[in-house]
Design an enzyme around this catalytic site. Structure first.
Site, PDB file in Angstrom:
ATOM      1  N   GLY A 266       0.819  -1.220   0.000  1.00  0.00           N
ATOM      2  CA  GLY A 266       0.000   0.000   0.000  1.00  0.00           C
ATOM      3  C   GLY A 266       0.843   1.257   0.000  1.00  0.00           C
ATOM      4  O   GLY A 266       0.736   2.080  -0.882  1.00  0.00           O
ATOM      5  N   LEU A 655       8.198  -6.608  18.142  1.00  0.00           N
ATOM      6  CA  LEU A 655       7.228  -7.666  18.450  1.00  0.00           C
ATOM      7  C   LEU A 655       7.503  -8.952  17.694  1.00  0.00           C
ATOM      8  O   LEU A 655       7.178 -10.041  18.168  1.00  0.00           O
ATOM      9  CB  LEU A 655       5.812  -7.166  18.154  1.00  0.00           C
ATOM     10  CG  LEU A 655       5.382  -5.942  18.979  1.00  0.00           C
ATOM     11  CD1 LEU A 655       4.045  -5.402  18.491  1.00  0.00           C
ATOM     12  CD2 LEU A 655       5.315  -6.281  20.464  1.00  0.00           C
ATOM     13  N   ASN A 656       8.067  -8.827  16.493  1.00  0.00           N
ATOM     14  CA  ASN A 656       8.363 -10.012  15.690  1.00  0.00           C
ATOM     15  C   ASN A 656       9.618  -9.718  14.884  1.00  0.00           C
ATOM     16  O   ASN A 656       9.609  -8.866  13.985  1.00  0.00           O
ATOM     17  CB  ASN A 656       7.166 -10.328  14.771  1.00  0.00           C
ATOM     18  CG  ASN A 656       7.391 -11.577  13.926  1.00  0.00           C
ATOM     19  OD1 ASN A 656       8.504 -11.832  13.447  1.00  0.00           O
ATOM     20  ND2 ASN A 656       6.345 -12.363  13.730  1.00  0.00           N
ATOM     21  N   THR A 659       9.163 -10.193  10.865  1.00  0.00           N
ATOM     22  CA  THR A 659       8.366  -9.228  10.101  1.00  0.00           C
ATOM     23  C   THR A 659       8.939  -7.815  10.258  1.00  0.00           C
ATOM     24  O   THR A 659       8.909  -7.026   9.313  1.00  0.00           O
ATOM     25  CB  THR A 659       6.881  -9.273  10.523  1.00  0.00           C
ATOM     26  OG1 THR A 659       6.783  -9.053  11.934  1.00  0.00           O
ATOM     27  CG2 THR A 659       6.254 -10.610  10.179  1.00  0.00           C
ATOM     28  N   GLN A 663      10.199  -5.216   7.337  1.00  0.00           N
ATOM     29  CA  GLN A 663       9.718  -3.839   7.224  1.00  0.00           C
ATOM     30  C   GLN A 663      10.904  -2.879   7.088  1.00  0.00           C
ATOM     31  O   GLN A 663      10.900  -1.986   6.249  1.00  0.00           O
ATOM     32  CB  GLN A 663       8.913  -3.467   8.476  1.00  0.00           C
ATOM     33  CG  GLN A 663       7.570  -4.134   8.547  1.00  0.00           C
ATOM     34  CD  GLN A 663       6.532  -3.326   7.795  1.00  0.00           C
ATOM     35  OE1 GLN A 663       6.578  -3.226   6.586  1.00  0.00           O
ATOM     36  NE2 GLN A 663       5.615  -2.744   8.509  1.00  0.00           N
ATOM     37  N   GLY A 726       5.786   1.816  15.831  1.00  0.00           N
ATOM     38  CA  GLY A 726       5.630   1.303  14.472  1.00  0.00           C
ATOM     39  C   GLY A 726       6.977   1.166  13.786  1.00  0.00           C
ATOM     40  O   GLY A 726       7.930   1.861  14.129  1.00  0.00           O
ATOM     41  N   VAL A 727       7.050   0.255  12.814  1.00  0.00           N
ATOM     42  CA  VAL A 727       8.323   0.043  12.122  1.00  0.00           C
ATOM     43  C   VAL A 727       8.194   0.187  10.603  1.00  0.00           C
ATOM     44  O   VAL A 727       9.148  -0.041   9.884  1.00  0.00           O
ATOM     45  CB  VAL A 727       8.921  -1.343  12.455  1.00  0.00           C
ATOM     46  CG1 VAL A 727       9.301  -1.428  13.925  1.00  0.00           C
ATOM     47  CG2 VAL A 727       7.973  -2.476  12.090  1.00  0.00           C
ATOM     48  N   GLY A 728       7.024   0.586  10.114  1.00  0.00           N
ATOM     49  CA  GLY A 728       6.786   0.563   8.669  1.00  0.00           C
ATOM     50  C   GLY A 728       7.507   1.636   7.885  1.00  0.00           C
ATOM     51  O   GLY A 728       7.824   1.440   6.721  1.00  0.00           O
ATOM     52  N   GLU A 729       7.737   2.788   8.487  1.00  0.00           N
ATOM     53  CA  GLU A 729       8.219   3.911   7.678  1.00  0.00           C
ATOM     54  C   GLU A 729       9.594   4.426   8.072  1.00  0.00           C
ATOM     55  O   GLU A 729      10.255   5.090   7.290  1.00  0.00           O
ATOM     56  CB  GLU A 729       7.180   5.044   7.734  1.00  0.00           C
ATOM     57  CG  GLU A 729       5.906   4.602   7.035  1.00  0.00           C
ATOM     58  CD  GLU A 729       4.734   5.541   7.222  1.00  0.00           C
ATOM     59  OE1 GLU A 729       4.553   6.417   6.380  1.00  0.00           O
ATOM     60  OE2 GLU A 729       3.992   5.386   8.201  1.00  0.00           O
TER      61      GLU A 729
HETATM   62 MO1  MOS Z   1       1.834   5.451   5.111  1.00  0.00          MO
HETATM   63  S1  MOS Z   1       2.518   6.760   3.703  1.00  0.00           S
HETATM   64  O1  MOS Z   1       1.108   6.548   6.214  1.00  0.00           O
HETATM   65  O2  MOS Z   1       0.835   4.321   4.309  1.00  0.00           O
END
Ligand code: MOS
Length: 762
Positions: A266, A655-656, A659, A663, A726-729
């Protein structure tokens, strides 16, 4: 700051969510942090995971879109007769026959909306951007729809469009603002302090437009049953998409169901765009189910990307490196039909101490597709400018760039004055430097050469806020046979959401992973949390914590007086060995099976909501990274190769491990693309995107990506649910600057304009 923000900032810790640390922080069963494989992996490798474009429906029609080739004006004429008579065609929809829709607020102005622009198209003959859909064809097969589409030849009446950034800027700039927050901070007179600082840098950095390229194309399969709409979608905004479609079609929210169990990436791009509205409108007109899959070109035409930026960063410092003044002002593009002023100062707000600060985002309006969120919106491009400038200052001072950064560590958030919930910037730099071998670096550029290759190393810091979204809710069920199910309207885009929540639920309940099922990807499930801002895990995690607390309360009351738990309050017990036990005396234990069977129950289900995310107004909560990088630049051809990259992270508790590593690595790869490749070729004369394909818009491929090392502190943030950020960004922030700084160390050339392509080095 608003009155609420001020009040929350001053409230006693104990009154704020996170004031009492999540008990899970202290659990050490081995499950939290373990590299548990993704629970959705078997379906995916077996080909059983059904994505939005793969759901079979009886009598389904396929859609093709016609996109405008002018940026502004009107559709003067469009003869649809030949297309309508083409084989297999069921409908040609234009503004003349499309159903009327309510305009949508964008998600940056209304918390319930998923819409990334605010214009329902095909409502009149107006054209708002080059690429806007002007017609839709439905046919029995995709090939028939595509063929009929080729018979449509719209005639336009163009008007003057603002497509040149220079013209847009000249027409006026506005200070960026979102959800009532102004992207502007001023402490003392930074220009004046800068002017009198003994050492300074003052440069302009620029980044181009970027487009979204999730592997999975945007797709919807929609069906109406009476006034009820079901949408099989690829989305990171389930409940918000349902609300938005209900709003647009004048329905009750309960009449719309959005299903999205699998999403192929996404990154901020999978919200509600025109294809949702057009597919649902066409299905309603045709009275049959419809599938609309955007082509790759279609994604470039109607899914927004990241704006271009022009950023001035100026730092005034003392000879010992202490910052006196820090200025970061960025100009960005927006459209008249959205509000997404790329918040590129967000990372600067909490990063360095300085006596005087001036930060601002300034937006100009252009007639083009709405720009939108793209991984670490703001920080990804903002840290490139800021962290390049810090490196330039280090070079000017002849100081190690890590030491310069550590010398300017603030003791509280400079702009808000809030205390940090957790700050490990020094630790991640020191640990990373040791692992990377930073001490072997030659500070003087252009000194290391192996054959044709110049070799250099660079460092930068990255930062991303710890966000928690309001609207988190979850449902938990435990059964007499000792199984549990956790349900939440979460979006699994491949990052491990389902797995991590199953893990956390298992840990809280004292059950093995094999006995916990997770249900997600359905807007009818509890919770209204979009997967954005690296906040999904913490937002649903807080909801699962609240739900678990309620479950324990109900179980202790069900257990009654004949239980080993008799007389204990819910706060004294926790999950252990498939039941509840006294926290400090595990011999006082009763299994879920025993409690439920004595109470004559087969199962127990509870649902609860997370408390509002006030902790982020009480503490300054951030993830941090220290990015280390080695590049090789070919002295003859200018070719750039990233040869080593190490990310050292402080993101609370991990946490994992599996994963989270993915990320970090995925975001670092996107950072390599940001630094060296990604660039939307936007024709400023007519507002057309010229490289609308993966053959001409370059993203990193395997050959471009070296082994990526990642490491983390794993220190829980005492004020965050599960102790986790969070670790996504975070991984994309800092990466581009680390690469640019390494290129400087290799060649002595400072490239301030992304992407760093070989022509800029020759
Ligand atoms: Mo992120 S750019 O907030 O999906």
């Amino acid at each position: 700051m608003s009155v609420v923000q001020k009040a929350v900032a001053l409230a006693p810790d104990a009154w704020v969510p996170g004031g009492h640390p999540d008990p899970l922080i202290h659990h050490r069963s081995g499950l939290i942090g373990a590299p548990v494989p993704r629970i959705d992996a078997p379906q995916k490798v077996a080909g059983q995971a059904r994505f939005a474009a793969e759901v079979p429906l009886d009598g389904m029609l396929y859609a093709a879109l016609v996109y405008s080739t002018i940026a502004k004006g009107r559709l003067a004429s469009l003869d649809t007769s030949a297309a309508a008579a083409a084989p297999g065609v069921a409908l040609v929809m234009t503004h003349r026959n499309a159903p009327r829709l309510q305009p949508l607020p964008t998600f940056t102005s209304n918390m319930r909306s998923a819409a990334q622009d605010s214009i329902p198209v095909l409502q009149d003959d107006r054209i708002h951007w080059n690429g806007q859909p002007v017609a839709l064809v439905l046919a029995e097969t995709q090939e028939q729809a595509d063929y009929a589409k080729s018979m449509l030849h719209p005639v336009y009446e163009p008007e003057h469009a603002v497509t040149r950034f220079a013209e847009a800027k000249a027409a006026g700039l506005e200070t960026g603002a979102m959800m009532g927050m102004q992207f502007k901070d001023e402490i003392n007179d930074a220009e004046k302090v800068l002017a009198t600082s003994p050492v300074k840098v003052d440069e302009v950095y620029s980044t181009p437009r970027h487009n979204h390229n999730a592997l999975e194309l945007h797709a919807v399969t929609v069906i109406w049953e009476d006034d009820n709409l079901t949408v099989h979608d690829a989305t990171q905004k389930l409940a918000h998409t349902a609300w938005s479609l209900a709003h647009a079609f004048g329905l009750d929210e309960k009449q719309v169901r959005v299903l999205s169990p699998y999403v192929g990436g996404g990154f901020g791009g999978k919200g509600l765009w025109q294809h949702h509205l057009l597919a649902a409108a066409a299905a309603r007109l045709a009275g049959r189910p419809v599938r609309l899959v955007l082509t790759r070109e279609g994604v470039y035409r109607i899914v927004g990307g990241r704006t271009l930026t022009e950023q001035r960063v100026a730092i005034g410092a003392r000879p010992d490196g202490k910052f006196e003044a820090l200025i970061h002002i960025g100009k960005v593009a927006m459209t008249p039909h959205n509000n997404m002023p790329e918040p590129l100062i967000m990372g600067t707000r909490g990063r360095y101490a300085a006596r005087a600060l001036r930060l601002e985002v300034q937006a100009a309006r252009v007639d083009m597709m709405a720009n939108t969120f793209m991984r670490a919106p703001g920080e990804a491009v903002g840290t490139f400018a800021l962290e390049s400038a810090v490196d330039e200052l280090a070079a000017r001072l002849d100081m190690d760039p890590i030491e310069l950064r550590l010398r300017n560590e603030p003791d509280k958030e400079p702009t808000s004055g809030l205390p940090f919930s957790l700050r490990e910037v020094e630790k991640i730099f020191r640990d990373g430097a040791e692992r990377f071998g930073w001490s072997r670096r030659n500070q003087t550029p252009g000194q290391r050469r192996e054959g044709e290759w110049l070799i250099g190393t660079g460092v930068a810091s990255g930062t991303y806020p710890h966000n928690r979204m309001p609207g988190g809710a979850a449902r938990l069920t435990v059964t007499r046979d000792g199984h549990a199910t956790v349900e939440f309207a979460g979006q699994e885009m491949g990052m491990g959401t389902a797995t991590v929540h199953a893990q956390v639920t298992a840990e809280r309940l004292g059950l093995p992973m094999t006995r916990v099922a997770a249900k997600y990807g359905d807007s009818l499930l509890p919770g209204r949390v979009m997967a954005v801002g690296s906040a999904q895990t913490t937002s649903f995690g807080a909801a699962i914590a609240a739900t678990h607390k309620k479950l324990v309360k109900e179980l202790t009351s069900l257990a009654g007086n004949d239980s080993p738990l008799a007389g204990l309050s819910p706060d004294e017990v926790g999950g252990l060995n498939a039941g509840l036990a006294k926290l400090d005396d595990p011999t006082r234990h009763e299994s879920y099976a025993s409690i439920l069977s004595r109470a004559g129950r087969m199962e127990l289900t509870v649902e609860a909501e997370a408390p509002p995310p006030l902790e982020t107004m009480h503490w300054s909560m951030h993830s941090h990274s220290a990015m280390f990088c080695e590049v090789k630049v070919n002295a003859v051809t200018g070719e750039i190769r990233v040869s080593r990259i190490l990310g050292s992270f402080a993101c609370g508790r991990i946490l994992n491990a599996r994963t989270a590593s993915s990320q970090f690595r995925g975001a670092i790869i996107m950072g390599i693309g940001l630094a060296l490749m990604e660039e939307t070729q936007f024709d400023e004369r007519n507002g057309r995107i010229m490289n609308a394909s993966l053959s001409e818009y370059h993203v990193p491929v395997h050959m471009d990506v070296p082994e990526i090392e990642v490491m983390w502190t794993d220190t829980p943030d005492p004020h965050a649910p599960m102790g986790a950020h969070g670790v996504g960004e975070i991984g994309i922030t800092g990466t581009a600057a680390a690469i640019a700084n390494a290129v400087f160390n290799a060649t002595g050339k400072r490239i301030r304009d992304l992407p760093i392509t070989l022509d800029k080095l020759l």
